[in-house]
Scaffold this active site. Structure first.
Site, short mmCIF file in Angstrom:
data_model
loop_
_atom_site.label_atom_id
_atom_site.label_comp_id
_atom_site.label_asym_id
_atom_site.label_seq_id
_atom_site.Cartn_x
_atom_site.Cartn_y
_atom_site.Cartn_z
N HIS A 17 45.65 66.29 109.92
CA HIS A 17 45.42 66.61 108.50
C HIS A 17 44.14 65.94 108.01
CE1 HIS A 17 50.04 67.02 108.23
NE2 HIS A 17 49.55 68.24 108.07
N ARG A 90 46.03 75.35 114.51
CA ARG A 90 46.13 74.53 115.72
C ARG A 90 46.22 75.37 116.98
NH1 ARG A 90 51.26 71.49 113.89
NH2 ARG A 90 51.49 73.58 113.06
N1 COA Z 1 47.25 68.66 112.08
C1 COA Z 1 48.49 68.26 112.36
N2 COA Z 1 49.60 68.89 111.92
C2 COA Z 1 49.40 69.98 111.18
C3 COA Z 1 48.14 70.46 110.85
C4 COA Z 1 47.03 69.75 111.34
N3 COA Z 1 45.78 70.13 111.09
N4 COA Z 1 48.28 71.57 110.11
C5 COA Z 1 49.59 71.78 109.98
N5 COA Z 1 50.27 70.82 110.63
C6 COA Z 1 51.73 70.71 110.77
C7 COA Z 1 52.36 69.93 109.66
O1 COA Z 1 52.44 68.57 110.00
C8 COA Z 1 53.72 70.55 109.56
O2 COA Z 1 54.56 69.98 110.52
P1 COA Z 1 56.15 69.98 110.31
O3 COA Z 1 56.59 71.41 110.24
O4 COA Z 1 56.59 69.29 111.52
O5 COA Z 1 56.40 69.23 109.04
C9 COA Z 1 53.50 71.99 109.98
O6 COA Z 1 52.28 72.01 110.68
C10 COA Z 1 53.47 72.91 108.82
O7 COA Z 1 52.31 72.63 108.08
P2 COA Z 1 52.18 72.41 106.53
O8 COA Z 1 50.73 72.56 106.28
O9 COA Z 1 52.79 71.15 106.07
O10 COA Z 1 52.88 73.66 105.98
P3 COA Z 1 54.28 73.89 105.40
O11 COA Z 1 54.79 75.06 106.11
O12 COA Z 1 55.13 72.70 105.33
O13 COA Z 1 53.89 74.24 103.90
C11 COA Z 1 52.79 75.51 102.17
C12 COA Z 1 53.04 75.30 103.64
C13 COA Z 1 53.07 74.31 101.34
C14 COA Z 1 51.32 75.83 102.04
C15 COA Z 1 53.63 76.73 101.73
O14 COA Z 1 54.99 76.48 102.03
C16 COA Z 1 53.49 77.03 100.28
O15 COA Z 1 52.48 77.53 99.85
N6 COA Z 1 54.53 76.73 99.48
C17 COA Z 1 54.53 77.00 98.07
C18 COA Z 1 55.42 78.20 97.75
C19 COA Z 1 54.65 79.49 97.90
O16 COA Z 1 53.63 79.72 97.30
N7 COA Z 1 55.18 80.39 98.73
C20 COA Z 1 54.56 81.68 98.94
C21 COA Z 1 53.53 81.63 100.04
S1 COA Z 1 54.14 82.49 101.41
#
Ligand code: COA
Length: 162
Positions: A17, A90
């Site tokens: 991140h 990734r």
């Molecule tokens: N390096 C390391 N890990 C990474 C990474 C990076 N560059 N990019 C992503 N990851 C990992 C995260 O650690 C996370 O791991 P985990 O699942 O083990 O916790 C995973 O990838 C998911 O990444 P993250 O970026 O945290 O995404 P998320 O799926 O948790 O959340 C949001 C994504 C918040 C952007 C999305 O859910 C959102 O927009 N929510 C708001 C509601 C909404 O608008 N919904 C409609 C859109 S479809």
């Protein structure tokens, strides 16, 4: 003025991140690191703890703001007047999920663009869940997360360390 949002759960923030954050901050005038309140994920660190941690971790950047949000990302982006969403990419396994997120966000708000940054090769395997798993068994996560995040994890997990 180019304003972008880098959203995520950041539970905890990893070096992957941090790589995306530092590279994005160079590309835009203002970067909002937005910690999502995601009810479908059980988090280890509270929303406030994640915001505080990321605020400390990004304090050397003058153009970064860290905050949390609830609800739709596009609504938050509209409120913040940001029209770019940054996501890290990734591995090919990220593709379908990221495509879905990007397309739904564009469907909800046509003028929002998602920009993908390819993760640094050192962090392609990283995820917050993997970090939590390693830390829960007392493993060394110092090559996966910033020092402050490592300390927060150890504290949260009751000081366990292998
Ligand atoms: N390096 C390391 N890990 C990474 C990474 C990076 N560059 N990019 C992503 N990851 C990992 C995260 O650690 C996370 O791991 P985990 O699942 O083990 O916790 C995973 O990838 C998911 O990444 P993250 O970026 O945290 O995404 P998320 O799926 O948790 O959340 C949001 C994504 C918040 C952007 C999305 O859910 C959102 O927009 N929510 C708001 C509601 C909404 O608008 N919904 C409609 C859109 S479809």
């Amino acid at each position: 003025m180019k304003k972008a949002i880098y959203p995520g759960s950041f539970d905890p923030p990893t070096l992957g991140h941090m790589d995306i954050i530092s590279r994005s901050a160079k590309m835009v005038d203002r970067l909002i690191v937005a910690v999502a309140c995601n009810p479908s994920k059980r988090s280890l660190l509270s929303l406030d703890e994640r915001v505080e941690l990321l605020t400390d971790l990004t304090k050397q950047f003058s153009n970064i703001e860290v905050t949390s949000f609830t609800g739709l990302l596009v609504d938050f982006a509209t409120e913040k007047r940001a029209d770019i969403i940054i996501r890290g990419f990734r591995a090919i396994s990220d593709f379908e999920y990221e495509l879905q997120l990007a397309q739904v966000n564009t469907m909800l708000k046509a003028d929002i663009e998602t920009i993908f940054l390819v993760s640094d090769k050192d962090y392609l395997f990283l995820s917050s869940s993997i970090v939590k798993e390693v830390a829960s068994f007392g493993g060394d996560v110092s090559k996966m997360v910033p020092k402050l995040a490592e300390q927060a994890l150890i504290k949260k997990m009751g000081g366990k360390r292998g």
